[in-house]
Design a protein around this motif. Structure first.
Motif, PDB file in Angstrom:
ATOM      1  N   PHE A 113       0.829  -1.207   0.000  1.00 29.61           N
ATOM      2  CA  PHE A 113       0.000   0.000   0.000  1.00 29.61           C
ATOM      3  C   PHE A 113       0.864   1.258   0.000  1.00 29.61           C
ATOM      4  O   PHE A 113       0.454   2.296  -0.522  1.00 29.61           O
ATOM      5  N   ALA A 114       2.074   1.182   0.564  1.00 26.48           N
ATOM      6  CA  ALA A 114       2.972   2.327   0.508  1.00 26.48           C
ATOM      7  C   ALA A 114       3.564   2.493  -0.885  1.00 26.48           C
ATOM      8  O   ALA A 114       3.805   3.621  -1.337  1.00 26.48           O
ATOM      9  N   ASN A 115       3.773   1.383  -1.576  1.00 25.44           N
ATOM     10  CA  ASN A 115       4.303   1.452  -2.945  1.00 25.44           C
ATOM     11  C   ASN A 115       3.287   2.041  -3.911  1.00 25.44           C
ATOM     12  O   ASN A 115       3.671   2.577  -4.965  1.00 25.44           O
ATOM     13  N   GLU A 116       1.990   1.950  -3.580  1.00 26.57           N
ATOM     14  CA  GLU A 116       0.958   2.508  -4.462  1.00 26.57           C
ATOM     15  C   GLU A 116       0.967   4.031  -4.469  1.00 26.57           C
ATOM     16  O   GLU A 116       0.519   4.645  -5.434  1.00 26.57           O
ATOM     17  N   LEU A 117       1.468   4.650  -3.402  1.00 23.42           N
ATOM     18  CA  LEU A 117       1.529   6.104  -3.340  1.00 23.42           C
ATOM     19  C   LEU A 117       2.708   6.608  -4.157  1.00 23.42           C
ATOM     20  O   LEU A 117       3.764   5.978  -4.211  1.00 23.42           O
ATOM     21  N   ASN A 118       2.535   7.757  -4.793  1.00 22.53           N
ATOM     22  CA  ASN A 118       3.586   8.341  -5.609  1.00 22.53           C
ATOM     23  C   ASN A 118       4.866   8.538  -4.794  1.00 22.53           C
ATOM     24  O   ASN A 118       4.831   8.862  -3.612  1.00 22.53           O
ATOM     25  N   SER A 119       6.017   8.349  -5.432  1.00 26.70           N
ATOM     26  CA  SER A 119       7.301   8.418  -4.725  1.00 26.70           C
ATOM     27  C   SER A 119       7.548   9.798  -4.132  1.00 26.70           C
ATOM     28  O   SER A 119       8.050   9.932  -3.008  1.00 26.70           O
ATOM     29  N   MET A 120       7.182  10.872  -4.869  1.00 27.93           N
ATOM     30  CA  MET A 120       7.377  12.217  -4.338  1.00 27.93           C
ATOM     31  C   MET A 120       6.403  12.523  -3.206  1.00 27.93           C
ATOM     32  O   MET A 120       6.705  13.313  -2.310  1.00 27.93           O
ATOM     33  N   ALA A 121       5.233  11.894  -3.218  1.00 27.34           N
ATOM     34  CA  ALA A 121       4.298  12.057  -2.107  1.00 27.34           C
ATOM     35  C   ALA A 121       4.852  11.390  -0.855  1.00 27.34           C
ATOM     36  O   ALA A 121       4.675  11.895   0.262  1.00 27.34           O
ATOM     37  N   ARG A 122       5.545  10.248  -1.029  1.00 32.27           N
ATOM     38  CA  ARG A 122       6.195   9.603   0.114  1.00 32.27           C
ATOM     39  C   ARG A 122       7.303  10.494   0.667  1.00 32.27           C
ATOM     40  O   ARG A 122       7.465  10.623   1.891  1.00 32.27           O
ATOM     41  N   GLN A 123       8.071  11.120  -0.216  1.00 27.55           N
ATOM     42  CA  GLN A 123       9.134  12.019   0.234  1.00 27.55           C
ATOM     43  C   GLN A 123       8.560  13.234   0.962  1.00 27.55           C
ATOM     44  O   GLN A 123       9.137  13.715   1.947  1.00 27.55           O
ATOM     45  N   ALA A 124       7.421  13.737   0.478  1.00 25.56           N
ATOM     46  CA  ALA A 124       6.780  14.875   1.151  1.00 25.56           C
ATOM     47  C   ALA A 124       6.342  14.497   2.566  1.00 25.56           C
ATOM     48  O   ALA A 124       6.429  15.314   3.498  1.00 25.56           O
ATOM     49  N   SER A 125       5.881  13.267   2.755  1.00 30.04           N
ATOM     50  CA  SER A 125       5.506  12.809   4.097  1.00 30.04           C
ATOM     51  C   SER A 125       6.727  12.716   4.999  1.00 30.04           C
ATOM     52  O   SER A 125       6.658  13.048   6.190  1.00 30.04           O
ATOM     53  N   ALA A 126       7.864  12.270   4.434  1.00 36.63           N
ATOM     54  CA  ALA A 126       9.104  12.229   5.211  1.00 36.63           C
ATOM     55  C   ALA A 126       9.560  13.641   5.574  1.00 36.63           C
ATOM     56  O   ALA A 126      10.110  13.865   6.668  1.00 36.63           O
ATOM     57  N   GLU A 127       9.346  14.588   4.677  1.00 39.30           N
ATOM     58  CA  GLU A 127       9.692  15.983   4.977  1.00 39.30           C
ATOM     59  C   GLU A 127       8.836  16.532   6.118  1.00 39.30           C
ATOM     60  O   GLU A 127       9.319  17.319   6.943  1.00 39.30           O
ATOM     61  N   ARG A 128       7.572  16.120   6.184  1.00 41.99           N
ATOM     62  CA  ARG A 128       6.714  16.536   7.298  1.00 41.99           C
ATOM     63  C   ARG A 128       7.267  16.000   8.618  1.00 41.99           C
ATOM     64  O   ARG A 128       7.274  16.707   9.638  1.00 41.99           O
TER      65      ARG A 128
END
Length: 393
Positions: free
Chosen positions: A60-75
């Protein structure tokens, strides 16, 4: 950075996919916080690399866009960095240690994972969450901005639906003719503020006016069975009531701040610490309802947009000092008239506004919430208004 917001319309399956994307963003952020807590010396780059590990281990994490995952890490890193900054500054009390997020309401995409239509009326999300194409409805026209200027796209869940926010990279600057006026503002609870021209603005008290409907909404929620569909509907109605009040406050603050800035070249106001003021349980509800801080934020923002001077002055003693002879006249909060031995007798808030204006013209500029550069207020007044400027009392 300019944020443009549009309401979205789609199918129920699309909104379920949006909720799933938001939950995934929350999972990635909390996982990054856990990694930082467990592994000593974890930095921002380590959190970015950890996003790929999560995508590999969880489908389910792989389904999210890679840059959206990076934005969550930035948060996650922003909360960690805030904690470090508070420790370095030696802020008393709690340092706001990073917490796990329990109720996330937004997911953020960067420059990939979405595509705008040519007419700028629909947006399509192209990741594997199957959000698909959503209609956009708003008052702003995205056609004025190029795709390269849009740096972030957020999906935000609110009580009345889902909204899309576009973060546009541009500097908003507007020019106005100098008005030749300067004003000092003294905020209060009886009146929203009293200025140095003895003009008052009524306190709208949106929470007090909506108190009856809020009570009814709370009563509906308490009568429903926990976990039932009817309780969920009642909670949604309660959320809409609170959302309406918050929007009323924002609308009032934006319109009033713009009017004040466009009518004056110098605006002085008190540098209040709202967080400390609301510790008084007798006045906390009224102070929060007045929304002084939001008004100040918009004053500073419009001051930057229109090139006007906004000065935050020290609030201590503004209500005790005499505007005529500068003597200290002690008075309680219930005393609403300033009476000095020199013969000066004025309404308390009017006298305080005069002191605020005088302090504002005699101090340096204020670095506000939007990072305004410090400036010499008196020098800018002489440059814009001329040397023969006089404060109107």
């Amino acid at each position: 950075m300019l944020v443009l917001e549009f309401k979205t319309y789609g199918k129920s399956s699309q909104f379920k996919a949006i909720d799933e994307a938001i939950r995934t963003a929350q999972f990635i952020r909390n996982s990054c916080i856990r990694l930082w807590m467990d592994v000593k010396g974890t930095g921002q780059n380590d959190l970015q690399k950890y996003c790929a590990v999560l995508a590999k281990n969880f489908s389910f994490a792989n389904e999210l866009n890679s840059m959206a995952r990076q934005a969550s890490a930035e948060r996650a890193w922003s909360s960690i960095n805030r904690f470090f900054e508070n420790c370095k500054k030696g802020i008393p009390g709690k340092k706001r240690f990073p917490q796990f997020q329990k109720d996330c309401r937004s997911v953020e995409y960067k420059t990939s994972g979405w595509k705008l239509a040519d007419d700028r009326k629909t947006i399509t999300f192209t990741d594997k969450k199957n959000i698909g194409r959503l209609k956009l409805k708003g008052t702003r026209d995205l056609g004025f901005y190029s795709i390269d200027q849009i740096k972030r796209v957020r999906l935000v869940r609110r009580a009345d639906g889902v909204y899309v926010q576009f973060c546009v990279d541009m500097n908003r600057l507007e020019e106005l003719e100098p008005s030749g006026n300067a004003v000092g503002l003294d905020v209060g609870l009886t009146d929203f503020y009293t200025d140095s021209n003895n003009q008052t603005i009524e306190n709208p008290r949106f929470l007090r006016k909506g108190k009856r409907r809020l009570k009814m909404a709370y009563r509906r929620v308490s009568k429903r069975v926990k976990g039932s569909i009817n309780r969920g509907k009642a909670r949604q109605i309660l959320g809409k009531r609170h959302l309406k009040i918050s929007r009323q406050r924002k609308d009032h603050a934006v319109k009033l701040a713009r009017c004040v800035i466009t009518s004056n070249d110098v605006v002085a106001y008190e540098d209040l610490r709202i967080k400390n003021m609301v510790k008084n349980h007798c006045l906390a509800k009224s102070i929060n309802d007045a929304s002084w801080y939001q008004f100040r934020v918009w004053l500073e923002y419009f001051g930057k947009v229109f090139g006007k001077i906004t000065v935050a002055v020290l609030a201590a003693g503004t209500s005790q000092e005499c505007p005529k002879c500068h003597a200290i006249v002690k008075k309680s909060l219930s005393t609403r008239t300033h009476a000095c031995q020199c013969g000066c007798m004025l309404p308390r808030d009017f006298a305080s506004a005069l002191i605020i204006l005088r302090r504002g013209l005699a101090t340096v500029g204020h670095t506000g919430s939007y990072g305004l550069e410090p400036c010499n207020a008196l020098a800018m007044v002489r440059t814009k208004l001329g040397s023969n400027y006089a404060v109107r009392a």
